[in-house]
Design an enzyme around this catalytic site. Structure first.
Site, PDB file in Angstrom:
ATOM      1  N   TYR A  39      11.177  -2.591  -8.217  1.00  0.00           N
ATOM      2  CA  TYR A  39      10.489  -3.567  -9.059  1.00  0.00           C
ATOM      3  C   TYR A  39      10.672  -3.188 -10.531  1.00  0.00           C
ATOM      4  O   TYR A  39      11.303  -2.194 -10.858  1.00  0.00           O
ATOM      5  CB  TYR A  39       9.035  -3.714  -8.602  1.00  0.00           C
TER       6      TYR A  39
ATOM      7  N   GLY B 216       0.092   3.156   6.025  1.00  0.00           N
ATOM      8  CA  GLY B 216       0.551   1.790   5.843  1.00  0.00           C
ATOM      9  C   GLY B 216       0.405   0.950   7.090  1.00  0.00           C
ATOM     10  O   GLY B 216      -0.643   0.369   7.349  1.00  0.00           O
ATOM     11  N   ARG B 217       1.468   0.899   7.899  1.00  0.00           N
ATOM     12  CA  ARG B 217       1.482  -0.007   9.053  1.00  0.00           C
ATOM     13  C   ARG B 217       0.318   0.214  10.006  1.00  0.00           C
ATOM     14  O   ARG B 217      -0.171  -0.732  10.625  1.00  0.00           O
ATOM     15  CB  ARG B 217       2.798   0.144   9.816  1.00  0.00           C
TER      16      ARG B 217
ATOM     17  N   GLN C  46      -2.854  -3.347  -7.033  1.00  0.00           N
ATOM     18  CA  GLN C  46      -1.515  -2.898  -7.399  1.00  0.00           C
ATOM     19  C   GLN C  46      -0.822  -4.006  -8.192  1.00  0.00           C
ATOM     20  O   GLN C  46      -0.612  -5.104  -7.680  1.00  0.00           O
ATOM     21  CB  GLN C  46      -0.670  -2.557  -6.175  1.00  0.00           C
TER      22      GLN C  46
END
Length: 366
Positions: free
Chosen positions: A185, A322-323, A103
């Site tokens: 971002y 994710g987590r 990424q």
């Protein structure tokens, strides 16, 4: 879209030019275990290899240039040392049978001068700082600085930095690249009205505000081919002060503008389970499912049942976890067996050693 009832998380899928054995995707997860010079380490190679059973691994945000750095020990991909470090990661993941995209994440204004070359001011579309959060530097958290607005002739140079990083991704052995165009971002800073007050070709209209994102996507595709490029967006979430006058309109436009590229995927968040910033008053995944014509990855707190249902109903083609991947290196197997997941230790998320990083046990080895 007509979806077979047999389709679910464990059904293979073609993602661009890759054949994935399952639809369980490892999310980009900032862990800050690179060196102070932003070189990936052998510990990072072990971490990613432990999770190689994912259909696809998407790495943590990786800056494509010195000015794109947003964190202390985040990895980069803009010099030979970083290429060599990443090569050890990708070789190990491939040897374990996995697939891995990098990424690319340019922080833009979401950084601090102390992390940038010669203590340069952060750059952004406009001179508007993030005010709702703080930035973590070497000595702790401090307020964000007011960024320097990019000159018009500087923007093509940043696009070129992305293109060069895509070239290095081939040397580093990555199967493809993902553009981080979400959660505040640099591409996202251009997209939304709250951080982009420009009056030139990169500001004002939807077409102009989306221009930077599309130019970067085109640059990445020119190197890797569109079938090895993905894009992440998070419609309507205000993390890092990404406020927009009409987020639904903005992101529908972005998604439609990406259709002609025929990318490997569009990575869309968040369904649920994301607490930073303010959530939109619409479901981002459902907003774009009927708009985006390609493969859609959905992220946001899914469990096994919710992931299966999203795929079977056609709401998503694959699910990003994710987590749960942080504390369950064998997440794919745990989901297959439908056994309890290990809870993650929040205190070890960012920076540190192997503790809370590579020392979580597999279910069958307990």
């Amino acid at each position: 879209m007509l979806i077979s009832k047999k389709t679910g998380l464990f059904t293979p899928i073609r993602l661009g030019s890759l054949e994935l054995p399952n639809r369980i995707i490892m999310s980009p997860l900032t862990r800050l275990r690179a060196t102070p010079d932003c070189v990936p380490t052998l510990l990072m190679a072990e971490y990613y290899t432990q999770r190689a059973t994912a259909g696809l691994i998407i790495t943590e945000g990786t800056h494509p240039s010195l000015m794109g750095r947003g964190y202390t020990t985040s990895p980069g991909l803009h010099n030979k040392e970083q290429v060599a470090g990443w090569r050890k990661v990708t070789d190990a993941v491939h040897a374990a049978g996995g697939r891995i995209f990098v990424q690319l994440m340019h922080a833009g204004r979401v950084t601090h001068s102390s992390l940038l070359p010669n203590c340069a001011r952060p750059i952004a579309p406009s001179a508007i700082p993030v005010v709702s959060e703080q930035v973590r530097i070497w000595d702790g958290k401090v307020p964000f600085e007011t960024p320097r607005p990019l000159e018009l002739d500087e923007i093509p140079l940043i696009v070129e930095e992305y293109r060069r990083s895509a070239e290095l991704s081939i040397e580093a052995g990555f199967d493809g690249v993902e553009l981080h165009a979400a959660t505040g971002y640099l591409p996202n800073q251009f997209q939304v009205t709250g951080s982009n007050h420009r009056t030139d070709a990169y500001g004002g209209t939807l077409e102009n505000r989306t221009r930077f994102t599309l130019e970067v996507v085109e640059a990445l595709c020119s190197v890797r081919g569109a079938d090895r490029v993905g894009v992440k967006i998070a419609p309507g979430f205000t993390v890092n002060d990404t406020f927009d006058d009409d987020p639904a309109e903005t992101y529908i436009y972005v998604a439609k503008a990406l259709n002609p590229f025929k990318l490997a995927y569009l990575h869309v968040g968040y369904e649920r389970g994301y607490t930073r910033g303010t959530a939109p008053n619409f479901n981002p995944i459902d907003l774009l499912r009927s708009v985006y014509q390609g493969t859609l990855l959905a992220v946001g707190g899914f469990d096994r049942q919710q992931g299966d249902e999203a795929i079977r109903s056609g709401r998503a083609d694959a699910i990003v976890f994710g987590r749960s991947f942080i504390s369950n290196p064998d997440l794919v197997e745990r989901l297959r067996l439908d056994v309890p997941l290990t809870e993650a230790d929040l205190s070890t998320f960012y920076g540190g050693s192997e503790f809370g990083y590579t020392d979580y046990p597999n279910y069958l080895s307990k």
